[in-house]
Design a protein around this motif. Structure first.
Motif, PDB file in Angstrom:
ATOM      1  N   SER A 199      21.566 -35.858 -26.475  1.00  0.00           N
ATOM      2  CA  SER A 199      22.227 -34.720 -27.125  1.00  0.00           C
ATOM      3  C   SER A 199      22.038 -33.427 -26.336  1.00  0.00           C
ATOM      4  CB  SER A 199      21.673 -34.529 -28.546  1.00  0.00           C
ATOM      5  OG  SER A 199      20.325 -34.119 -28.513  1.00  0.00           O
ATOM      6  N   LYS A 200      20.969 -33.367 -25.536  1.00  0.00           N
ATOM      7  CA  LYS A 200      20.707 -32.181 -24.721  1.00  0.00           C
ATOM      8  C   LYS A 200      21.414 -32.244 -23.372  1.00  0.00           C
ATOM      9  CE  LYS A 200      16.083 -31.334 -26.626  1.00  0.00           C
ATOM     10  NZ  LYS A 200      14.641 -31.204 -26.306  1.00  0.00           N
ATOM     11  N   PHE A 201      21.933 -33.403 -23.040  1.00  0.00           N
ATOM     12  CA  PHE A 201      22.527 -33.587 -21.712  1.00  0.00           C
ATOM     13  C   PHE A 201      23.987 -33.154 -21.745  1.00  0.00           C
ATOM     14  CE2 PHE A 201      21.032 -35.449 -17.788  1.00  0.00           C
ATOM     15  CZ  PHE A 201      22.171 -35.401 -17.025  1.00  0.00           C
ATOM     16  N   TRP A 202      24.159 -31.835 -21.586  1.00  0.00           N
ATOM     17  CA  TRP A 202      25.500 -31.247 -21.676  1.00  0.00           C
ATOM     18  C   TRP A 202      26.110 -30.958 -20.317  1.00  0.00           C
ATOM     19  CZ3 TRP A 202      21.078 -28.789 -21.172  1.00  0.00           C
ATOM     20  CH2 TRP A 202      21.034 -27.625 -20.430  1.00  0.00           C
ATOM     21  N   LYS A 203      25.328 -31.050 -19.257  1.00  0.00           N
ATOM     22  CA  LYS A 203      25.814 -30.655 -17.948  1.00  0.00           C
ATOM     23  C   LYS A 203      26.731 -31.716 -17.349  1.00  0.00           C
ATOM     24  CE  LYS A 203      23.894 -26.681 -17.676  1.00  0.00           C
ATOM     25  NZ  LYS A 203      24.734 -25.482 -17.707  1.00  0.00           N
ATOM     26  N   ASP A 204      27.812 -31.257 -16.700  1.00  0.00           N
ATOM     27  CA  ASP A 204      28.727 -32.194 -16.045  1.00  0.00           C
ATOM     28  C   ASP A 204      28.763 -31.956 -14.542  1.00  0.00           C
ATOM     29  OD1 ASP A 204      29.986 -29.785 -15.992  1.00  0.00           O
ATOM     30  OD2 ASP A 204      31.868 -30.462 -16.893  1.00  0.00           O
ATOM     31  N   ASP A 205      27.707 -31.312 -14.022  1.00  0.00           N
ATOM     32  CA  ASP A 205      27.623 -31.035 -12.599  1.00  0.00           C
ATOM     33  C   ASP A 205      26.960 -32.207 -11.879  1.00  0.00           C
ATOM     34  OD1 ASP A 205      26.056 -29.927 -10.124  1.00  0.00           O
ATOM     35  OD2 ASP A 205      27.638 -28.454 -10.531  1.00  0.00           O
ATOM     36  N   LYS A 206      27.638 -32.739 -10.898  1.00  0.00           N
ATOM     37  CA  LYS A 206      27.162 -33.935 -10.191  1.00  0.00           C
ATOM     38  C   LYS A 206      25.794 -33.721  -9.566  1.00  0.00           C
ATOM     39  CE  LYS A 206      28.484 -36.977  -6.353  1.00  0.00           C
ATOM     40  NZ  LYS A 206      29.547 -37.304  -5.370  1.00  0.00           N
ATOM     41  N   GLU A 207      25.592 -32.588  -8.885  1.00  0.00           N
ATOM     42  CA  GLU A 207      24.330 -32.338  -8.208  1.00  0.00           C
ATOM     43  C   GLU A 207      23.175 -32.249  -9.197  1.00  0.00           C
ATOM     44  OE1 GLU A 207      23.820 -32.540  -5.086  1.00  0.00           O
ATOM     45  OE2 GLU A 207      25.929 -32.717  -4.514  1.00  0.00           O
ATOM     46  N   LEU A 208      23.413 -31.646 -10.361  1.00  0.00           N
ATOM     47  CA  LEU A 208      22.360 -31.552 -11.368  1.00  0.00           C
ATOM     48  C   LEU A 208      22.023 -32.921 -11.943  1.00  0.00           C
ATOM     49  CD1 LEU A 208      23.045 -28.313 -13.460  1.00  0.00           C
ATOM     50  CD2 LEU A 208      21.210 -28.746 -11.834  1.00  0.00           C
ATOM     51  N   PHE A 239      24.170 -44.519  -8.154  1.00  0.00           N
ATOM     52  CA  PHE A 239      25.297 -45.087  -7.413  1.00  0.00           C
ATOM     53  C   PHE A 239      26.615 -44.779  -8.117  1.00  0.00           C
ATOM     54  CE2 PHE A 239      28.339 -48.549  -6.771  1.00  0.00           C
ATOM     55  CZ  PHE A 239      28.432 -48.584  -5.384  1.00  0.00           C
ATOM     56  N   THR A 240      26.613 -44.909  -9.448  1.00  0.00           N
ATOM     57  CA  THR A 240      27.827 -44.635 -10.230  1.00  0.00           C
ATOM     58  C   THR A 240      28.237 -43.168 -10.093  1.00  0.00           C
ATOM     59  OG1 THR A 240      27.209 -46.353 -11.821  1.00  0.00           O
ATOM     60  CG2 THR A 240      28.855 -44.742 -12.530  1.00  0.00           C
ATOM     61  N   VAL A 241      27.261 -42.274 -10.171  1.00  0.00           N
ATOM     62  CA  VAL A 241      27.550 -40.841 -10.059  1.00  0.00           C
ATOM     63  C   VAL A 241      28.128 -40.506  -8.689  1.00  0.00           C
ATOM     64  CG1 VAL A 241      26.508 -38.535 -10.009  1.00  0.00           C
ATOM     65  CG2 VAL A 241      25.830 -40.172 -11.766  1.00  0.00           C
ATOM     66  N   GLU A 242      27.559 -41.088  -7.640  1.00  0.00           N
ATOM     67  CA  GLU A 242      27.987 -40.767  -6.285  1.00  0.00           C
ATOM     68  C   GLU A 242      29.313 -41.422  -5.927  1.00  0.00           C
ATOM     69  OE1 GLU A 242      24.478 -42.114  -4.213  1.00  0.00           O
ATOM     70  OE2 GLU A 242      23.809 -40.052  -3.878  1.00  0.00           O
ATOM     71  N   ARG A 243      29.582 -42.570  -6.514  1.00  0.00           N
ATOM     72  CA  ARG A 243      30.755 -43.359  -6.119  1.00  0.00           C
ATOM     73  C   ARG A 243      32.005 -43.019  -6.926  1.00  0.00           C
ATOM     74  NH1 ARG A 243      31.094 -48.529  -3.637  1.00  0.00           N
ATOM     75  NH2 ARG A 243      33.266 -48.817  -3.040  1.00  0.00           N
ATOM     76  N   TYR A 244      31.821 -42.701  -8.201  1.00  0.00           N
ATOM     77  CA  TYR A 244      32.968 -42.535  -9.085  1.00  0.00           C
ATOM     78  C   TYR A 244      33.034 -41.127  -9.670  1.00  0.00           C
ATOM     79  CZ  TYR A 244      32.747 -47.623  -8.870  1.00  0.00           C
ATOM     80  OH  TYR A 244      32.690 -48.914  -8.412  1.00  0.00           O
ATOM     81  N   LEU A 246      33.326 -39.028 -12.758  1.00  0.00           N
ATOM     82  CA  LEU A 246      33.106 -39.188 -14.201  1.00  0.00           C
ATOM     83  C   LEU A 246      33.351 -37.867 -14.914  1.00  0.00           C
ATOM     84  CD1 LEU A 246      29.765 -41.243 -14.171  1.00  0.00           C
ATOM     85  CD2 LEU A 246      32.100 -42.122 -14.283  1.00  0.00           C
ATOM     86  N   SER A 247      33.870 -37.961 -16.118  1.00  0.00           N
ATOM     87  CA  SER A 247      34.115 -36.758 -16.916  1.00  0.00           C
ATOM     88  C   SER A 247      33.016 -36.524 -17.949  1.00  0.00           C
ATOM     89  CB  SER A 247      35.467 -36.868 -17.637  1.00  0.00           C
ATOM     90  OG  SER A 247      35.487 -38.016 -18.481  1.00  0.00           O
ATOM     91  N   ASN A 248      32.160 -37.539 -18.142  1.00  0.00           N
ATOM     92  CA  ASN A 248      31.132 -37.417 -19.158  1.00  0.00           C
ATOM     93  C   ASN A 248      29.851 -38.101 -18.677  1.00  0.00           C
ATOM     94  OD1 ASN A 248      29.493 -37.543 -21.453  1.00  0.00           O
ATOM     95  ND2 ASN A 248      31.239 -37.720 -22.832  1.00  0.00           N
ATOM     96  N   TYR A 249      28.910 -37.305 -18.205  1.00  0.00           N
ATOM     97  CA  TYR A 249      27.635 -37.859 -17.731  1.00  0.00           C
ATOM     98  C   TYR A 249      26.692 -38.162 -18.886  1.00  0.00           C
ATOM     99  CZ  TYR A 249      29.017 -36.525 -13.002  1.00  0.00           C
ATOM    100  OH  TYR A 249      29.670 -36.422 -11.810  1.00  0.00           O
ATOM    101  N   ARG A 250      26.940 -37.592 -20.056  1.00  0.00           N
ATOM    102  CA  ARG A 250      26.069 -37.837 -21.205  1.00  0.00           C
ATOM    103  C   ARG A 250      26.066 -39.320 -21.560  1.00  0.00           C
ATOM    104  NH1 ARG A 250      27.001 -34.359 -26.538  1.00  0.00           N
ATOM    105  NH2 ARG A 250      26.092 -32.780 -25.162  1.00  0.00           N
TER     106      ARG A 250
END
Length: 261
Positions: A199-208, A239-244, A246-250
């Motif tokens: 619920s706290k994971f609101w960031k959608d920045d790849k590097e973060l 791997f998923t973050v770097e390869r694809y 995504l619109s929702n990291y949560r």
């Protein structure tokens, strides 16, 4: 040109050890300043710095293009990801590098073709001291306590990672969330922990997101036989973050943590 740390490597360059080296290999972890070191070399020799992709055609065209622009340092970053054909094409050029240019390849892989290694001047990135990181953190005007958390949280903290992290909003929140996640995993992750962290994971920045995953992976230490499973889940998420895209990291973080319960 200012370069954080790397005193031994800077000394080699400044003392002319690369004067006759036209093919150079820089090895070090991902996001560890290899590109900045290549730029430092170019600056030292008053050469234009040109970063190239590692496609086969790009490498093959290098010889002809260098005839028209022969005061350049050509840099192929992440060359370990190149195809066998690209490595073979570069090997032919490395055997007789065109005059007036320098070719630099950088890699984060431990294994690279022995034939390439034998033809190049190999530079290994030096570890950064805490003093190096703190000094650069001050230059970036980062909070000292936050820098200390990053130093303690990451095995391979580098100025590059610090700079990337400083350029995005929410750095302190994501670091604190990573430490909260580590504490929950090490004591035994519960369903309510997963819900609260997600619920706290609101960031959608790849590097973060990658920073969060790196800190958690480097500090999950009290799991015994479960360590490999958790580490594998984190590596899969990275791997998923770097390869694809995504619109929702949560959801990704939630699903990863659910597998650890």
């Amino acid at each position: 040109m200012y370069l954080v740390g790397q005193n031994h490597n800077k000394e080699l360059i400044d003392n002319g050890k690369l004067d006759n080296a036209n093919f150079i290999i820089i090895r070090g972890p991902r996001n560890y300043g290899k590109t900045y070191l290549a730029m430092y070399i170019a600056n030292h020799y008053s050469m234009d710095y040109i970063n190239l992709d590692y496609k086969v055609d790009t490498i093959r065209q290098l010889v002809s293009s260098s005839r028209n622009n022969n005061n350049c340092l050509y840099h192929f970053s992440d060359f370990d990801k190149s195809s066998p054909a690209a490595k073979a094409a570069l090997l032919k050029i490395a055997e007789e590098t065109p005059k007036g240019i320098k070719i630099v390849i950088s890699t984060s892989a431990a294994n690279i073709l022995d034939t390439l290694l034998s033809r190049g001047y190999v530079i290994n990135m030096e570890p950064y001291s805490n003093e190096d990181i703190c000094e650069y953190g001050n230059m970036l005007d980062l909070d000292n306590q936050l820098v200390d958390k990053l130093i303690n949280g990451l095995r391979f903290l580098s100025p590059t990672i610090l700079k990337k992290a400083s350029e995005v909003e929410g750095l302190e929140e994501i670091v604190d969330l990573a430490y909260e996640t580590i504490e929950c995993i090490n004591k035994g992750l519960q369903l309510e922990d997963v819900s609260r962290i997600s619920s706290k994971f609101w960031k959608d920045d790849k590097e973060l997101v990658l920073l969060f995953l790196d800190i958690v992976e480097d500090n999950v230490c009290n799991l015994g036989n479960k360590w490999f499973k958790c580490s594998s889940l984190i590596e899969t998420a990275k791997f998923t973050v770097e390869r694809y895209s995504l619109s929702n990291y949560r959801n990704l973080v939630h699903n990863m943590l659910m597998e650890m319960v």
